[in-house]
Every structure is written in C-alpha cells, then in structure tokens.
Design a protein around this motif. Structure first.
Motif, PDB file in Angstrom:
ATOM      1  N   GLU A 173      51.052  43.600  46.614  1.00  0.00           N
ATOM      2  CA  GLU A 173      50.905  43.893  45.467  1.00  0.00           C
ATOM      3  C   GLU A 173      50.586  42.350  44.873  1.00  0.00           C
ATOM      4  OE1 GLU A 173      52.841  46.154  42.484  1.00  0.00           O
ATOM      5  OE2 GLU A 173      53.427  47.825  43.940  1.00  0.00           O
ATOM      6  N   PRO A 174      49.525  41.444  45.272  1.00  0.00           N
ATOM      7  CA  PRO A 174      49.619  40.063  44.935  1.00  0.00           C
ATOM      8  C   PRO A 174      48.925  39.867  43.742  1.00  0.00           C
ATOM      9  CG  PRO A 174      47.865  40.678  46.549  1.00  0.00           C
ATOM     10  CD  PRO A 174      48.769  41.797  46.448  1.00  0.00           C
ATOM     11  N   THR A 175      48.423  40.593  43.235  1.00  0.00           N
ATOM     12  CA  THR A 175      47.611  40.348  41.628  1.00  0.00           C
ATOM     13  C   THR A 175      48.378  40.872  40.484  1.00  0.00           C
ATOM     14  OG1 THR A 175      46.383  42.344  42.038  1.00  0.00           O
ATOM     15  CG2 THR A 175      45.454  40.502  42.963  1.00  0.00           C
ATOM     16  N   ILE A 176      49.673  41.285  40.801  1.00  0.00           N
ATOM     17  CA  ILE A 176      50.497  41.837  39.669  1.00  0.00           C
ATOM     18  C   ILE A 176      50.656  40.846  38.854  1.00  0.00           C
ATOM     19  CG2 ILE A 176      52.801  41.303  40.773  1.00  0.00           C
ATOM     20  CD1 ILE A 176      53.649  44.070  39.774  1.00  0.00           C
ATOM     21  N   GLY A 177      50.449  40.978  37.590  1.00  0.00           N
ATOM     22  CA  GLY A 177      50.834  40.150  36.270  1.00  0.00           C
ATOM     23  C   GLY A 177      49.656  38.857  36.241  1.00  0.00           C
ATOM     24  N   LEU A 178      48.643  38.902  36.932  1.00  0.00           N
ATOM     25  CA  LEU A 178      47.655  37.796  36.833  1.00  0.00           C
ATOM     26  C   LEU A 178      46.702  38.292  35.727  1.00  0.00           C
ATOM     27  CD1 LEU A 178      46.622  37.175  40.699  1.00  0.00           C
ATOM     28  CD2 LEU A 178      48.387  36.113  38.988  1.00  0.00           C
ATOM     29  N   VAL A 181      40.865  36.785  34.887  1.00  0.00           N
ATOM     30  CA  VAL A 181      39.789  35.954  35.553  1.00  0.00           C
ATOM     31  C   VAL A 181      40.263  35.546  37.097  1.00  0.00           C
ATOM     32  CG1 VAL A 181      38.715  33.506  35.455  1.00  0.00           C
ATOM     33  CG2 VAL A 181      38.869  34.989  33.366  1.00  0.00           C
ATOM     34  N   THR A 182      41.613  35.287  37.176  1.00  0.00           N
ATOM     35  CA  THR A 182      42.114  34.878  38.235  1.00  0.00           C
ATOM     36  C   THR A 182      42.335  35.946  39.327  1.00  0.00           C
ATOM     37  OG1 THR A 182      43.753  33.306  37.135  1.00  0.00           O
ATOM     38  CG2 THR A 182      44.189  33.905  39.584  1.00  0.00           C
ATOM     39  N   LYS A 183      42.593  37.288  38.616  1.00  0.00           N
ATOM     40  CA  LYS A 183      42.415  38.473  39.623  1.00  0.00           C
ATOM     41  C   LYS A 183      41.149  38.674  40.297  1.00  0.00           C
ATOM     42  CE  LYS A 183      44.887  41.927  38.187  1.00  0.00           C
ATOM     43  NZ  LYS A 183      45.242  43.269  37.680  1.00  0.00           N
ATOM     44  N   LYS A 184      40.155  38.425  39.371  1.00  0.00           N
ATOM     45  CA  LYS A 184      38.703  38.652  39.911  1.00  0.00           C
ATOM     46  C   LYS A 184      38.377  37.657  40.901  1.00  0.00           C
ATOM     47  CE  LYS A 184      33.914  38.945  38.524  1.00  0.00           C
ATOM     48  NZ  LYS A 184      32.828  38.797  37.293  1.00  0.00           N
ATOM     49  N   SER A 185      38.709  36.216  40.787  1.00  0.00           N
ATOM     50  CA  SER A 185      38.500  35.252  41.842  1.00  0.00           C
ATOM     51  C   SER A 185      39.455  35.490  43.111  1.00  0.00           C
ATOM     52  CB  SER A 185      38.926  33.869  41.296  1.00  0.00           C
ATOM     53  OG  SER A 185      40.242  33.830  41.284  1.00  0.00           O
ATOM     54  N   HIS A 203      49.309  49.784  43.472  1.00  0.00           N
ATOM     55  CA  HIS A 203      49.367  51.194  42.551  1.00  0.00           C
ATOM     56  C   HIS A 203      48.167  51.361  41.927  1.00  0.00           C
ATOM     57  CE1 HIS A 203      51.653  48.695  39.750  1.00  0.00           C
ATOM     58  NE2 HIS A 203      50.845  49.056  38.970  1.00  0.00           N
ATOM     59  N   ASP A 204      47.351  50.216  41.999  1.00  0.00           N
ATOM     60  CA  ASP A 204      45.811  50.275  41.405  1.00  0.00           C
ATOM     61  C   ASP A 204      45.028  50.579  42.195  1.00  0.00           C
ATOM     62  OD1 ASP A 204      43.899  49.836  40.036  1.00  0.00           O
ATOM     63  OD2 ASP A 204      44.665  47.799  38.858  1.00  0.00           O
ATOM     64  N   LEU A 205      44.324  51.883  42.192  1.00  0.00           N
ATOM     65  CA  LEU A 205      43.357  52.509  43.176  1.00  0.00           C
ATOM     66  C   LEU A 205      41.911  51.714  42.956  1.00  0.00           C
ATOM     67  CD1 LEU A 205      42.676  54.119  45.262  1.00  0.00           C
ATOM     68  CD2 LEU A 205      42.397  56.248  44.181  1.00  0.00           C
ATOM     69  N   GLU A 206      41.596  51.335  41.741  1.00  0.00           N
ATOM     70  CA  GLU A 206      40.464  50.980  41.225  1.00  0.00           C
ATOM     71  C   GLU A 206      40.474  49.310  41.966  1.00  0.00           C
ATOM     72  OE1 GLU A 206      41.946  52.888  39.299  1.00  0.00           O
ATOM     73  OE2 GLU A 206      40.450  54.284  39.004  1.00  0.00           O
ATOM     74  N   GLU A 207      41.678  48.812  41.891  1.00  0.00           N
ATOM     75  CA  GLU A 207      41.691  47.370  42.517  1.00  0.00           C
ATOM     76  C   GLU A 207      41.416  47.476  43.737  1.00  0.00           C
ATOM     77  OE1 GLU A 207      44.028  43.669  41.417  1.00  0.00           O
ATOM     78  OE2 GLU A 207      45.220  45.072  42.643  1.00  0.00           O
ATOM     79  N   VAL A 208      42.050  48.389  44.626  1.00  0.00           N
ATOM     80  CA  VAL A 208      41.853  48.555  45.913  1.00  0.00           C
ATOM     81  C   VAL A 208      40.373  49.093  46.522  1.00  0.00           C
ATOM     82  CG1 VAL A 208      42.577  50.247  47.982  1.00  0.00           C
ATOM     83  CG2 VAL A 208      44.286  49.123  46.207  1.00  0.00           C
ATOM     84  N   GLU A 209      39.689  49.740  45.683  1.00  0.00           N
ATOM     85  CA  GLU A 209      38.511  50.140  46.192  1.00  0.00           C
ATOM     86  C   GLU A 209      37.624  48.926  46.089  1.00  0.00           C
ATOM     87  OE1 GLU A 209      37.240  54.403  44.504  1.00  0.00           O
ATOM     88  OE2 GLU A 209      38.053  53.288  42.851  1.00  0.00           O
ATOM     89  N   SER A 210      37.842  48.026  45.236  1.00  0.00           N
ATOM     90  CA  SER A 210      36.799  46.488  45.319  1.00  0.00           C
ATOM     91  C   SER A 210      37.098  45.819  46.721  1.00  0.00           C
ATOM     92  CB  SER A 210      36.833  45.695  44.242  1.00  0.00           C
ATOM     93  OG  SER A 210      38.294  45.294  44.091  1.00  0.00           O
TER      94      SER A 210
END
Length: 314
Positions: A173-178, A181-185, A203-210
């Motif tokens: 879960e490295p992008t938690i709380g970001l 813009v930072t998450k996208k980079s 726990h974010d399937l949409e993020e994993v899909e990318s």
C-alpha cells in the motif's frame, strides 16, 4: 519462478479467556491454504479488504513469519533459512512504515544502503541518477526527512528501496494517503519497471489494474480469485452516482430517474449498467445545479460478492 507457495496457512493464537492460573486460547487463520506462483518480471496485484491476510502472506514470502502449514519458496529457497541472502535481491516499500531517518536527509540513508548492499561507487551513482530523474526527486534528497511532504517522502522511500537494483519489489500500500498528482506519477514510474517482479498490495483494485498484469484477491485469508487483468476489463460492474445539490428535493426527484435522497442535500443513483452511466450523468448535469458529483464502481466489492455467491451455490 520467483515465488512458489503450496497450501500455505498461518494461524495466530489469541487469548479466549483468563482464569486465575490458566489462560484459554483460540486460533484464528490469517492465511488459509493459499497456493500460488509468481514468475520473473510479473507485476502482481495482491488485493483485499483490511484484515484479508495480505500483509501476513507478504511476511511469509519475505521470511519474516513462519508458516503454520504448507511451504513457500522465494528465489527457490526457504525464505526464513535464506532470509539474509534473499534480502540482497528484494526491495520493500511500506506505505505506513518508513526506512528513512527522520532528522537526516534521504541521501544519508541511501549512502548507508550503499554500504549495506556493497554497491560499487560507479553503479550507485548511476542508479541514483536514474531513479531521481524518473521520480523527479533531485530537489529534496538533501533536505531532512521531517521537512518533506508525504509525496516527497514516498518518492525517497522508492529510491531507497530500489537503489541496490533488486529483482523482487514488494509494495505494501505505498500510495496510501497520497494526493492524486503524486499517486499518478508513482503509478507511471512503476509501469516503467518492466524487468522487475512486483508484488503490489492494495485494497484499491482500480489502482492495481493500471500497474499489474495479474490480480490475486484475498478474502478472510483465502485466495478467492487469481486472474489476469485483461479478464476483468469487460466486467459490467454496477455503478453508483452520488451528487450534492442545494436545489429543491422535489425538482431533483422529478427530473432524475431512480434517484434516492440520502441526506439533506445529497442524492444517489445506484446499480447503473455501464451503458447507462453516460446518459444519467448527462441528465443530472443538465437538469440540476450540481455542487459535487462522484462516480463509483467498486470492482473489488462486486467480485467479493460474486465469488461468495458462487461458493454458496456449489
């Protein structure tokens, strides 16, 4: 094959009741009979709700926890027995735990890791230049960690985890709380690591899909789904549209089909099919003055429900 697990389980004991001279214990299964394999250069998404067993499974793969049953091999070795050897080829980023020293700049931790991993000077400088450029981190590597924003700190965490050029990268879960813009980079950066094996827990399937090519879904410790991302792309997930408006309730309920009022100025339209979403959005925005609108497609929740339903039918 980088990782192989067969019938892997982890039990925890917890105190059930206390008596004067005796404690009674009960057992809970954090991971239940998981069998999986991960090949070299695969990007795997390990997905599940909080408490689903993701972190416990990762800790067994890394050799931090001893399995209660079954076995796991990492790089072909017992990860507990060969933990130190394997660690030389693994990079880890925990979203809620830092490996940086709070009062020191990230560059000092990087130099320490250079000595720990015995990285030659030329290789270190080349890898540092490459990572800082990819993550746009040149401006803050010499600032104390306590002065960095969360996004800057997480970029420094990634550089620290990858400075020794590991073969396996574990991201818990490295992008938690970001911010967005930072998450996208960071997501775009991870996509460039095509010659690395990545385990990305979330726990974010949409993020994993990318980021990932295959997804593993854990539910209450059990591996309930193991599919390629492309097999999930065409799922018609029920969509919910939520919006807020100061206009009269009567006007909204009259002009928007199947809308429900959920609070004083909040409304939602639930269980929309994919081909209905565009028309409903167009209707809402043309008929009502909107303050805020949100479109939600909880693919993880849908898959958990559908898998549980199928299990009940067997």
């Amino acid at each position: 094959m980088i990782i192989e697990a067969r019938n892997l389980s982890k039990k925890y004991k917890k105190v059930k009741s206390k008596r004067l001279f005796k404690k009674e214990y009960s057992e809970s299964l954090a991971v239940k009979d998981v069998t999986l394999s991960i090949d070299k250069n695969e990007h795997i998404g390990l997905v599940g709700l909080n408490g689903s067993g993701k972190s416990t499974l990762i800790k067994m793969i890394l050799g931090i926890l001893q399995p209660s049953e079954g076995f796991v091999k990492t790089f072909g070795f017992d990860p507990i027995k060969y933990r130190q050897k394997n660690a030389m080829h693994i990079g880890i980023v925990f979203g809620q735990r830092s490996q940086l020293r709070w009062d020191l700049p990230p560059i000092d931790t990087l130099k320490l890791n250079k000595e720990i991993y015995q990285i030659p000077n030329r290789v270190f400088e080349k890898q540092l230049a490459k990572l800082t450029k990819l993550l746009n981190a040149e401006s803050f590597l010499f600032q104390p960690v306590r002065t960095l924003s969360l996004g800057q700190r997480m970029k420094a965490e990634f550089i620290t985890a990858l400075i020794h050029d590991p073969d396996l990268i574990v991201l818990d879960e490295p992008t938690i709380g970001l911010d967005v813009v930072t998450k996208k980079s960071i997501v775009e950066f991870l996509k460039t690591l095509t010659k690395k094996t990545i385990i990305f827990t979330s726990h974010d399937l949409e993020e994993v899909e990318s980021i990932c090519s295959r997804v593993l879904i854990l539910d209450k410790g059990a591996l309930i789904l193991n599919k390629k991302i492309k097999d999930l792309e065409n799922l018609d997930i029920p969509t919910t549209i939520k919006f807020t408006s100061q206009e009269s309730c009567h006007k909204i309920l009259k002009n928007v089909v199947n809308v429900q009022k959920i609070s004083e100025d909040s409304y939602e339209v639930k269980n929309l099919k994919k081909d209905e979403v565009k028309n409903v959005l167009s209707l809402i925005t043309s008929e009502v003055n909107i303050q805020h609108i949100e479109v939600k497609r909880s693919k993880l929740e849908y898959l958990l429900k559908e898998t549980a339903k199928k299990s009940g039918e067997l």
